[in-house]
Design an enzyme around this catalytic site. Structure first.
Site: not given
Ligand code: NDP
Ligand code: GDR
Length: 334
Positions: A10, A61, A83, A85-86, A128, A130, A152, A156
């Site tokens: 989503t 979940d 894909l 993720a928070q 990512t 990040e 985060y 990751k």
């Protein structure tokens, strides 16, 4: 017909990737997690897919390993795109534990389920930029030292290392795509680009007057999600599993994105934008600028959108959506 599982369907990337894979003739099993918010709103990025015979929406979940085992055992997928993720960096400072459970353990549970139930399934991990954190050595590529500065990014990075461990130790075809920021009209509304384009559209239509933002000096390498999901798919079609960087190779500040959108909309930043420390992060990633050369040379990936086209499309789509909502409200009042 190939079968792919996409977790987080989503979200922005899950929806674009579903479009791409269905177009390529895949059966797509997209997973979402139930929350109390209404289903229609949650599924707004995939409404157009809900009646497609090759798209199956499944509840799962990623922190519930049994739900992943069930899916892999039932569908025996050829490809699995992790894909879910928070994905909000700012939020991860407020919810570090659940962010780690989702972003790190969610990846490990999937790798284990694949190893034990369908070891030939190819695995994609949404890594990512990040992870480069406060290392401002530019451009950042596969040899750049990781220096994460948020829960985060730490989660990751742990998942990223887990992926290469499963590749080397268990022979699983597992790839990590280190993706730099990518945006689109389907971007979540609390990420800075979408927050800006949505606010500019609402200000233009007289629905809002003020836009409150945090740090405008951060620089990001911004691409379009449609280009990036193509890259994810290409990574899994190569003969050998590997890690790649996906980026445009250009960088712009948040201030520049803001200026471009406000200029395009014919608005003056001084009249509407307020800096609010509430949106500052305890630790900031100052500059991201990626080196996509391996992706281009090895897989022939070329992004189609540039910075201006991306910003323009996002603003135009938000203007349309807000105009439509406004007219619906007017219609229901007459
Ligand atoms: P989004 O936030 O748009 O989508 C994330 C999805 O994950 C949502 O559908 C969300 O559903 C779902 N999700 C969250 N927690 C769980 C859970 N416990 N179980 C199942 N589903 C869950 O992210 P994007 O599409 O932008 O990004 C996709 C992935 O790529 C993420 O992993 C992100 O961290 C990573 N990434 C993104 C980049 C970007 O610039 N967009 C750049 C680099 C990496 P819900 O509505 O229920 O929360
Ligand atoms: P980012 O995206 O943290 O790079 O993570 P975001 O759009 O949230 O922030 C980008 C930069 O803008 C600054 N900023 C603000 N950010 C938000 N959200 N809201 C504001 O009001 C605001 N004002 C200024 C931020 O401080 C930051 O410097 C995204 C996510 O998609 C991650 O999941 C992904 O891994 C990385 O991109 C690559």
């Amino acid at each position: 017909m190939k079968t792919a599982i996409i977790t987080g369907v989503t979200g922005q990337d899950g929806s674009y990737l579903s479009d791409l894979l269905i177009d390529k003739g895949y059966k797509v099993i997209g997973t979402y997690r139930r929350t109390v918010s209404d289903f229609e709103n949650k599924c707004q990025n995939i409404t157009h897919l809900l009646d497609d015979g090759n798209f199956i929406l499944e509840e799962a979940d990623v922190t519930d390993s049994s739900s992943l085992y069930r899916l892999i055992s039932e569908y025996q997928p050829d490809e699995y795109y992790n894909l879910a993720a928070q994905s909000h960096v700012g939020t991860s400072f407020k919810t570090p534990v659940s962010t780690t459970e989702i972003n790190m353990m969610g990846c490990l549970y999937a790798l284990e389920a694949i190893r034990l139930q369908k070891p030939s399934c190819k695995f994609y991990q949404a890594s990512t930029s990040e992870m480069f954190g406060d290392n401002t050595q530019c451009p950042q590529g596969l040899d750049t030292h990781f220096s994460p500065v948020s829960p985060y990014a730490c989660a990751k990075l742990a998942a990223h290392h887990m992926v290469s461990t499963y590749r080397k130790s268990y022979g699983i075809y597992a790839c990590s795509g280190i993706l730099f920021n990518h945006e689109s009209p389907r971007r979540g509304e609390n990420f800075v680009t979408r927050k800006i384009t949505k606010a500019a559209a609402r200000i233009k239509l007289g629905l809002q007057d003020e836009l409150r933002l945090g740090n405008l000096s951060a620089q990001r390498d911004w691409g379009h999600a449609a280009d990036y999901v193509k890259g994810m798919w290409m990574m899994l079609q190569h003969e050998v599993a590997d890690d790649y960087v996906l980026a445009t190779g250009k960088t712009n500040s948040v201030q520049e994105f803001l200026e471009y959108v406000f200029d395009y909309a014919g608005l003056d930043i001084k009249d509407h934008v307020v800096i609010d420390p509430k949106f500052y992060r305890p630790c900031e990633v100052p500059k991201l600028w990626g080196d996509p050369s391996k992706m281009m040379k090895t897989l022939g990936w070329v992004p189609e959108y540039d910075f201006e086209e991306l910003a323009m499309e996002m603003y135009e789509q938000d203007l349309k959506k807000q105009y439509f909502k406004l007219n619906k409200t007017i219609d229901s009042n007459v």
